[in-house]
Design an enzyme around this catalytic site. Structure first.
Site, PDB file in Angstrom:
ATOM      1  CB  SER A 226      -0.880   0.006   1.251  1.00  0.00           C
ATOM      2  OG  SER A 226      -0.055   0.085   2.408  1.00  0.00           O
ATOM      3  N   GLY A 227       0.254   2.403   0.235  1.00  0.00           N
ATOM      4  CA  GLY A 227       1.017   3.643   0.332  1.00  0.00           C
ATOM      5  C   GLY A 227       2.031   3.607   1.450  1.00  0.00           C
ATOM      6  CG  HIS A 228       2.680   2.307   6.167  1.00  0.00           C
ATOM      7  ND1 HIS A 228       3.049   3.447   6.851  1.00  0.00           N
ATOM      8  CD2 HIS A 228       3.230   1.274   6.859  1.00  0.00           C
ATOM      9  CE1 HIS A 228       3.775   3.115   7.900  1.00  0.00           C
ATOM     10  NE2 HIS A 228       3.891   1.813   7.916  1.00  0.00           N
TER      11      HIS A 228
ATOM     12  CG  ASP B   7      -1.373  -6.560   0.358  1.00  0.00           C
ATOM     13  OD1 ASP B   7      -0.939  -5.472   0.769  1.00  0.00           O
ATOM     14  OD2 ASP B   7      -2.575  -6.880   0.462  1.00  0.00           O
TER      15      ASP B   7
ATOM     16  N   GLY C 103      -0.308   0.583   7.998  1.00  0.00           N
ATOM     17  CA  GLY C 103      -0.485   1.792   8.787  1.00  0.00           C
ATOM     18  C   GLY C 103      -1.524   1.685   9.888  1.00  0.00           C
TER      19      GLY C 103
ATOM     20  CG  HIS D  63      14.109  13.963  27.692  1.00  0.00           C
ATOM     21  ND1 HIS D  63      13.701  13.629  28.972  1.00  0.00           N
ATOM     22  CD2 HIS D  63      13.742  15.248  27.512  1.00  0.00           C
ATOM     23  CE1 HIS D  63      13.133  14.668  29.543  1.00  0.00           C
ATOM     24  NE2 HIS D  63      13.138  15.669  28.681  1.00  0.00           N
TER      25      HIS D  63
ATOM     26  CG  HIS E 251       0.865   5.773  13.447  1.00  0.00           C
ATOM     27  ND1 HIS E 251       0.069   5.550  12.347  1.00  0.00           N
ATOM     28  CD2 HIS E 251       1.787   6.682  13.048  1.00  0.00           C
ATOM     29  CE1 HIS E 251       0.503   6.298  11.337  1.00  0.00           C
ATOM     30  NE2 HIS E 251       1.546   6.995  11.748  1.00  0.00           N
TER      31      HIS E 251
END
Length: 200
Positions: free
Chosen positions: A7-9, A29, A60, A125, A134
């Protein structure tokens, strides 16, 4: 290395590997309708030899990425990062995590399995990210923040120091998180407000 997700990701993960001169052996896939990915023929049922080569789960959606990780029988790659990312030597980053172009991860942070640190995101940090988190493009997670499994911090959102965010939370684009967030909450706005809860 293999890419699981045409895919796009997956295209961004392809660029990450290319930036590190990592050879791409195959693209997998589950969708039988997807036959081609860039110059690669898509494999729908990888064979035993292919499964022995480390794979990146280029998916994603946090929920689907976890589902695939649970049933995938192949070898998962170590964390991979784009050559332009700035990553402290003093961090821990678990297998399957991907770090996109221009992202920053600073000292003392601990990143779980199959996380996405997206383009231009900042993880300051001593941040603790559990598995399948995500951090979307240009989001900023400041120091000593803890984020539990499966949470998504939306594009351009900011989280102030020391906040604790629960599991499978959805933080909207541009939100400013100034206090702790419970599990499964959907938070939007500045300052961030809970508008509903997701189905567990």
């Amino acid at each position: 290395m293999n890419i699981y997700g045409a895919s796009g990701h997956g295209k961004v993960v392809f660029d990450i590997l290319k930036s590190r001169n990592i050879q791409i052996d195959a693209v997998f896939d589950d969708n039988q309708e997807i036959q081609k990915f860039l110059s690669f023929k898509v494999t729908h049922k990888p064979n035993e030899d292919q499964l022995k080569i480390p794979s990146v789960l280029a998916i994603g959606n946090n929920v689907i990425r976890k589902q695939v990780a649970r049933r995938f029988t192949g070898m998962i790659s170590e964390a991979v990062s784009h050559a332009s990312a700035i990553i402290s030597d003093n961090i821990k980053m678990a297998a399957g995590t991907v770090v996109m172009p221009g992202a920053i991860i600073n000292a003392g942070s601990k990143i779980g399995k199959h996380c996405i640190i997206n383009s231009g995101a900042v993880v300051e940090h001593d941040v603790q990210l559990q598995d399948f988190v995500h951090i979307a493009p240009n989001a900023v997670v400041t120091g000593n923040v803890t984020i539990a499994e499966g949470t998504q911090v939306g594009t351009g959102a900011s989280v102030i120091p020391g906040v604790k965010i629960g599991k499978w939370v959805s933080i909207g684009a541009g939100a400013v998180i100034i206090e702790d967030v419970p599990d499964f909450a959907v938070v939007v706005g500045n300052p961030g407000k809970i508008i509903k809860y997701l189905n567990e």
